[in-house]
Design a protein around this motif. Sequence first.
Motif, PDB file in Angstrom:
ATOM      1  N   GLU A  76      42.489  12.647  16.723  1.00 52.59           N
ATOM      2  CA  GLU A  76      43.543  12.783  17.565  1.00 52.59           C
ATOM      3  C   GLU A  76      43.999  13.841  18.679  1.00 52.59           C
ATOM      4  O   GLU A  76      43.391  15.148  17.771  1.00 52.59           O
ATOM      5  CB  GLU A  76      44.498  12.239  16.632  1.00 52.59           C
ATOM      6  N   PRO A  77      45.011  13.961  19.787  1.00 48.10           N
ATOM      7  CA  PRO A  77      45.306  14.877  19.715  1.00 48.10           C
ATOM      8  C   PRO A  77      45.895  15.652  18.821  1.00 48.10           C
ATOM      9  O   PRO A  77      46.853  15.665  18.104  1.00 48.10           O
ATOM     10  CB  PRO A  77      45.935  14.618  21.435  1.00 48.10           C
ATOM     11  N   ASP A  78      46.549  16.982  19.459  1.00 43.23           N
ATOM     12  CA  ASP A  78      46.699  18.164  18.037  1.00 43.23           C
ATOM     13  C   ASP A  78      48.953  17.674  18.755  1.00 43.23           C
ATOM     14  O   ASP A  78      49.466  17.824  18.046  1.00 43.23           O
ATOM     15  CB  ASP A  78      46.745  19.670  18.857  1.00 43.23           C
ATOM     16  N   PHE A  79      48.911  17.196  19.974  1.00 46.28           N
ATOM     17  CA  PHE A  79      50.363  17.014  19.841  1.00 46.28           C
ATOM     18  C   PHE A  79      50.558  16.408  21.580  1.00 46.28           C
ATOM     19  O   PHE A  79      49.324  16.573  22.508  1.00 46.28           O
ATOM     20  CB  PHE A  79      50.864  18.566  20.087  1.00 46.28           C
ATOM     21  N   ILE A  80      51.146  15.693  22.271  1.00 50.28           N
ATOM     22  CA  ILE A  80      51.612  15.213  23.606  1.00 50.28           C
ATOM     23  C   ILE A  80      52.389  15.167  23.942  1.00 50.28           C
ATOM     24  O   ILE A  80      53.313  15.776  23.182  1.00 50.28           O
ATOM     25  CB  ILE A  80      52.124  13.576  23.062  1.00 50.28           C
ATOM     26  N   PHE A  90      54.552  24.796  24.403  1.00 50.90           N
ATOM     27  CA  PHE A  90      53.310  25.284  23.339  1.00 50.90           C
ATOM     28  C   PHE A  90      53.590  26.401  22.302  1.00 50.90           C
ATOM     29  O   PHE A  90      53.587  26.562  21.430  1.00 50.90           O
ATOM     30  CB  PHE A  90      52.354  26.088  24.577  1.00 50.90           C
ATOM     31  N   GLU A  91      54.745  27.310  23.231  1.00 53.45           N
ATOM     32  CA  GLU A  91      55.255  28.485  21.568  1.00 53.45           C
ATOM     33  C   GLU A  91      55.538  27.205  20.827  1.00 53.45           C
ATOM     34  O   GLU A  91      56.009  27.506  19.359  1.00 53.45           O
ATOM     35  CB  GLU A  91      55.906  29.127  22.442  1.00 53.45           C
ATOM     36  N   GLY A  92      56.686  26.086  20.858  1.00 51.77           N
ATOM     37  CA  GLY A  92      57.514  26.192  20.056  1.00 51.77           C
ATOM     38  C   GLY A  92      56.174  24.991  19.078  1.00 51.77           C
ATOM     39  O   GLY A  92      56.779  24.941  18.054  1.00 51.77           O
ATOM     40  N   ASP A 107      56.186  25.585  15.241  1.00 53.89           N
ATOM     41  CA  ASP A 107      55.909  24.876  14.284  1.00 53.89           C
ATOM     42  C   ASP A 107      54.726  24.586  13.062  1.00 53.89           C
ATOM     43  O   ASP A 107      55.396  24.830  12.045  1.00 53.89           O
ATOM     44  CB  ASP A 107      55.929  23.240  14.845  1.00 53.89           C
ATOM     45  N   ASP A 108      53.798  25.149  13.844  1.00 50.80           N
ATOM     46  CA  ASP A 108      52.741  25.340  12.236  1.00 50.80           C
ATOM     47  C   ASP A 108      53.031  25.900  11.740  1.00 50.80           C
ATOM     48  O   ASP A 108      53.316  26.698  10.801  1.00 50.80           O
ATOM     49  CB  ASP A 108      51.602  25.645  12.991  1.00 50.80           C
TER      50      ASP A 108
END
Length: 66
Positions: free
Chosen positions: A33-37, A59-61, A65-66
Motif C-alpha cells: 500500500e502507498p505510505d500516504f495519499i 511531506f513535513e506533516g 506524524d511518524d
Amino acid sequence: MVVYINYSLSISVIVLVLSFTLFELYKKYFAGEPDFIMHFDNENLEDAEDFEKLIRDVFEGKINDD
C-alpha cells in the motif's frame, strides 16, 4: 490476443487467469500500500500561491506524524 490467435480460447483464458494471479501476488508481496495519499481541495489550491511550499508542507506533516 496473441495467445488467442495462435492457440485456442481455453489456452488464452488460462494465460489470462495466470497473469492476473501473478500480478496480484506481485502486488501483495512487493508493491504493498502507498505510505500516504495526497488529497487537495480546490480551496487549498486557490489559496496556495507557491505549490512547492504546499507539497513541502504535506511531506513535513507526514514525517512529523511518524
